[in-house]
Write an enzyme that holds these catalytic residues in place. Sequence first.
Site, short mmCIF file in Angstrom:
data_model
loop_
_atom_site.label_atom_id
_atom_site.label_comp_id
_atom_site.label_asym_id
_atom_site.label_seq_id
_atom_site.Cartn_x
_atom_site.Cartn_y
_atom_site.Cartn_z
N HIS A 284 78.97 10.72 -55.01
CA HIS A 284 80.12 11.31 -54.27
C HIS A 284 79.70 12.40 -53.17
O HIS A 284 78.89 12.93 -53.46
CB HIS A 284 81.22 11.59 -55.17
CG HIS A 284 80.96 12.92 -55.81
ND1 HIS A 284 81.12 14.31 -55.44
CD2 HIS A 284 80.47 13.13 -57.26
CE1 HIS A 284 80.57 15.24 -56.49
NE2 HIS A 284 80.37 14.42 -57.41
N ASP A 296 75.15 18.62 -57.48
CA ASP A 296 76.49 17.84 -57.61
C ASP A 296 77.02 17.43 -56.19
O ASP A 296 77.73 18.40 -55.81
CB ASP A 296 77.11 18.53 -58.61
CG ASP A 296 78.34 17.79 -58.81
OD1 ASP A 296 78.80 16.68 -58.55
OD2 ASP A 296 79.36 18.56 -59.55
N GLU A 330 85.67 13.13 -55.05
CA GLU A 330 85.35 13.01 -56.54
C GLU A 330 85.93 14.11 -57.43
O GLU A 330 86.55 14.19 -58.29
CB GLU A 330 84.20 12.57 -57.15
CG GLU A 330 83.88 12.19 -58.62
CD GLU A 330 83.75 13.45 -59.18
OE1 GLU A 330 83.80 13.35 -60.39
OE2 GLU A 330 83.28 14.64 -58.77
N GLU A 331 85.41 15.47 -56.72
CA GLU A 331 85.79 16.69 -57.32
C GLU A 331 87.24 16.94 -57.57
O GLU A 331 87.73 17.50 -58.64
CB GLU A 331 84.98 17.77 -56.55
CG GLU A 331 83.57 17.64 -56.58
CD GLU A 331 82.99 17.75 -58.07
OE1 GLU A 331 83.54 18.08 -58.72
OE2 GLU A 331 81.47 17.68 -57.97
#
Length: 473
Positions: A284, A296, A330-331
């Site tokens: 992502h 991330d 995504e988060e």
Amino acid sequence: MRSFFIAIILLFSGISISAQTNSIDDSLNIRKIYDMSLLNGKSYAWLDHLSNEIGGRLSGSHGAEQAVEYTKAELENLGLDKVWLQPVMVPKWTRGEREFAYVQTAPGETRNLNITALGGSIATSAGGTKAKVIEVQGIEQLKEYGRENIEGKIVFYNRPMRADHIQTFEAYGGCVDQRYSGAEEAAKYGAVGVIVRSMNLRMDDLPHTGAMSYGDLPNDQRIPAAAVSTNDAQYLSGMLKIQNDLDLYFKMSCEIHEDVQSYNVIGEITGSKYPNEIMIVGGHLDSWDLGDGSHDDGAGVVQSMEVLRLLKETGYEPKRSIRVVLFMNEENGLRGGNKYAEVAKLKSEDHVFALESDAGGFTPRGFGITANDTQFKKILSWKRLFKPYLIHYFERGGGGADINPLKGGNMVLAGLRPDSQRYFDYHHAANDTFDKVNKRELELGAATMTSLIYLVDKYGLDNINNETVEMPD
Ligand SMILES: [Zn+2]
């Protein structure tokens, strides 16, 4: 006499000789993939740009927009068959001014706490929120205390991640409900705010943000929610034992805005033999705003891009169409993953395999795999090809948040499983920066992903067109 026996053996083992040849070819091709990634890789330079030139990429931010443009341009440079943007509307939440919190230890005496707003939280009132604190070890304990003890207070969720889980994602899974639903649940008991111990296995001063939700709570019942660093969670808990009528003050000015236009970034090598069978590899593109989103999921993004580059550079021509998909949001919404699956369904696209990298750029150990028995057995038969690279983890269950919406039928989903011991030192915190990613570990991950994609494409699984070629057991 001896050569006679050899001739007989050869005569009756034609299949296994072709299998042996395949196995040698595969070893050499996989060696080539690893060599190319380690000697001449692009993933680290791409991550440098994403982290250091662009930085945090929260959905709807300027950083996210820049990341879309940058990765699209880089994929175009690879000479793929197609590169395109898939429009998707995403939520926009902004943090506003730096959060501030303290506890009052005596009249006129305060000690600051390191906090950060949880993604999606409302602001405190303009002057801040001040109230007594009640510590709980999880949502379950709210019921035990009841409204009479909670109303008008700030609920402090302090259940730590368990250190005895070897897979740290299990420790995360055992706590993250406090962060995600803690405010919604505490509000039902009349709490005025929520402070959550950071999802971090280490003791330090950095608060870790992450998504939260109010569920169906009406607007006027919503309460502000923040994460506190593990050191300060420990301090606060200790102070409450001495002085349980402690006042805690916190101030946040975060804001939820209208949805904005954004994109998934997609590139494709069109299959030479079965172009309608689609395999995807992705990560992502969005990240939290405190750090640079290097682990991330900048790592997953550049590794996925590198898969297509390595396939091209090693001269492998995939039979099936292979796409890199860089998912947006995504988060704090998963809109990109949902949109991709929705469009795939609308176009009746046949997705046969998906691989996601979203667990940090650490030393790869293997894969978590969601597949039926036959498919899983076939993947296990390739395990020994990975042995020289110390890849040994092939376990059932796995995929990734962005590819899960594609799940269905006989489709196979897999997630890269890097070593997870240090992941939560950085996850969603200000120290998730480029210097925390090791170049070799990142590159090994990209090569490991490419090797699996290569094998699935070459040999197929039972849900896709199969060649007669077989690997020896
Ligand atoms: Zn992630």
